[in-house]
Design a protein around this motif. Structure first.
Motif, mmCIF file in Angstrom:
data_model
loop_
_atom_site.group_PDB
_atom_site.id
_atom_site.type_symbol
_atom_site.label_atom_id
_atom_site.label_comp_id
_atom_site.label_asym_id
_atom_site.label_seq_id
_atom_site.Cartn_x
_atom_site.Cartn_y
_atom_site.Cartn_z
ATOM 1 N N ILE A 22 0.744 -1.303 -0.008
ATOM 2 C CA ILE A 22 0.077 0.173 -0.173
ATOM 3 C C ILE A 22 0.716 1.122 -0.122
ATOM 4 O O ILE A 22 0.619 2.152 -0.675
ATOM 5 C CB ILE A 22 -0.979 0.089 1.157
ATOM 6 C CG1 ILE A 22 -1.883 -1.007 1.008
ATOM 7 C CG2 ILE A 22 -1.594 1.457 1.297
ATOM 8 C CD1 ILE A 22 -2.899 -1.364 2.297
ATOM 9 N N ILE A 23 1.801 1.262 0.860
ATOM 10 C CA ILE A 23 2.500 2.502 1.063
ATOM 11 C C ILE A 23 3.492 2.574 -0.539
ATOM 12 O O ILE A 23 3.593 3.683 -0.887
ATOM 13 C CB ILE A 23 3.590 2.221 2.089
ATOM 14 C CG1 ILE A 23 2.964 2.359 3.406
ATOM 15 C CG2 ILE A 23 4.676 3.471 2.112
ATOM 16 C CD1 ILE A 23 3.834 2.176 4.693
ATOM 17 N N SER A 24 4.122 1.552 -1.033
ATOM 18 C CA SER A 24 4.834 1.618 -2.171
ATOM 19 C C SER A 24 3.825 2.361 -3.114
ATOM 20 O O SER A 24 4.190 3.048 -3.973
ATOM 21 C CB SER A 24 4.872 0.201 -2.675
ATOM 22 O OG SER A 24 5.591 0.151 -3.925
ATOM 23 N N TYR A 25 2.442 1.803 -3.198
ATOM 24 C CA TYR A 25 1.692 2.542 -4.156
ATOM 25 C C TYR A 25 1.399 3.957 -3.988
ATOM 26 O O TYR A 25 1.466 4.934 -4.965
ATOM 27 C CB TYR A 25 0.287 1.829 -3.995
ATOM 28 C CG TYR A 25 -1.014 2.268 -5.041
ATOM 29 C CD1 TYR A 25 -0.970 2.558 -6.254
ATOM 30 C CD2 TYR A 25 -2.094 3.119 -4.387
ATOM 31 C CE1 TYR A 25 -1.918 2.725 -6.990
ATOM 32 C CE2 TYR A 25 -2.997 3.446 -5.064
ATOM 33 C CZ TYR A 25 -2.916 3.661 -6.251
ATOM 34 O OH TYR A 25 -4.032 4.313 -7.311
ATOM 35 N N LEU A 26 1.158 4.341 -2.715
ATOM 36 C CA LEU A 26 0.815 5.752 -2.221
ATOM 37 C C LEU A 26 2.291 6.625 -2.533
ATOM 38 O O LEU A 26 1.854 7.708 -2.377
ATOM 39 C CB LEU A 26 0.468 5.941 -0.868
ATOM 40 C CG LEU A 26 -1.087 5.275 -0.786
ATOM 41 C CD1 LEU A 26 -1.374 5.166 0.795
ATOM 42 C CD2 LEU A 26 -2.331 5.927 -1.590
ATOM 43 N N LEU A 27 3.484 6.104 -2.533
ATOM 44 C CA LEU A 27 4.439 6.828 -2.596
ATOM 45 C C LEU A 27 4.883 7.073 -4.308
ATOM 46 O O LEU A 27 5.914 7.428 -4.346
ATOM 47 C CB LEU A 27 5.668 6.201 -1.934
ATOM 48 C CG LEU A 27 5.737 6.572 -0.359
ATOM 49 C CD1 LEU A 27 7.071 5.779 0.109
ATOM 50 C CD2 LEU A 27 5.978 8.038 -0.006
ATOM 51 N N GLN A 28 3.919 6.421 -4.997
ATOM 52 C CA GLN A 28 4.292 6.694 -6.339
ATOM 53 C C GLN A 28 3.633 8.131 -6.809
ATOM 54 O O GLN A 28 2.790 8.621 -6.053
ATOM 55 C CB GLN A 28 3.997 5.515 -7.310
ATOM 56 C CG GLN A 28 4.886 4.256 -6.845
ATOM 57 C CD GLN A 28 4.324 3.055 -7.485
ATOM 58 O OE1 GLN A 28 3.942 3.158 -8.648
ATOM 59 N NE2 GLN A 28 4.160 1.896 -7.007
#
Length: 191
Positions: A22-28
């Motif tokens: 989830i964090i990976s997605y939101l940091l893009q």
């Protein structure tokens, strides 16, 4: 028995790995899918661990009323034009020194060794790539990788907090997830 009690269950490990995705997605870079804010909130609500869930909900609450254009401008201002907020963790760790190139090469080789295919668009030290890999890699490999970038991530979190950016919530959640995995490894006697 005490070791078993303090050890993270496989469900907890799975939740931390889901958190990293989830964090990976939101940091893009923000995209139109972010406008389905309610769906993002629903996905985060599925997390059981409040230490992991609350920072994500705080982030989503902070960005909930922002337009895509505002999100994009904020992202570029923070992560593209502010070197102290670089999502390239080897830059925060080594700057432009020769060591950085070696870190990038080693990361790319490790990803390949474990069958993780990254796109050519991003460098191997890009935090969303590291988190995506850590969400699927063997536990000890994930923990070792994340430990190696703990200090740059703390620097990033502190800088984002100083700038009053809601992105600091994501880095805080990531650090909490890392601590959970660390405790699991230590409880297993593997750390």
């Amino acid at each position: 028995m005490e070791q078993m009690k303090n050890s993270m269950s496989s469900n907890d490990e799975t939740e931390v790995r889901d958190l990293f995705k989830i964090i990976s997605y939101l940091l893009q870079y923000p995209d139109k899918k972010w406008l389905q804010w309610g769906e993002l909130v629903e996905e985060v609500q599925l997390l059981n661990n409040s230490i992991l869930k609350l920072p994500l909900l705080s982030f989503l609450d902070a960005i909930g009323g922002m337009s895509l254009e505002d999100l994009e401008q904020q992202y570029v201002s923070l992560f593209d034009f502010n070197p102290a907020c670089s999502l390239s963790l080897s830059y925060l760790k080594a700057g432009e020194q020769k060591e950085r190139g070696q870190i990038l090469v080693e990361l790319k080789a490790m990803y390949k060794d474990y069958g993780y295919e990254m796109t050519e668009e991003e460098l191997s030290d890009y935090l969303p790539v590291i988190l995506e890999f850590s969400s699927v890699a063997p536990l000890q490999i994930s923990v070792n990788l994340l430990r190696s970038f703990r200090e740059p991530m703390i620097k990033l979190k502190n800088e984002l907090e100083a700038l009053k950016s809601p992105y600091h919530y994501l880095i805080s959640a990531c650090l909490s997830g890392m601590e959970s995995l660390d405790r699991d490894i230590l409880a297993r006697g593997e750390g």
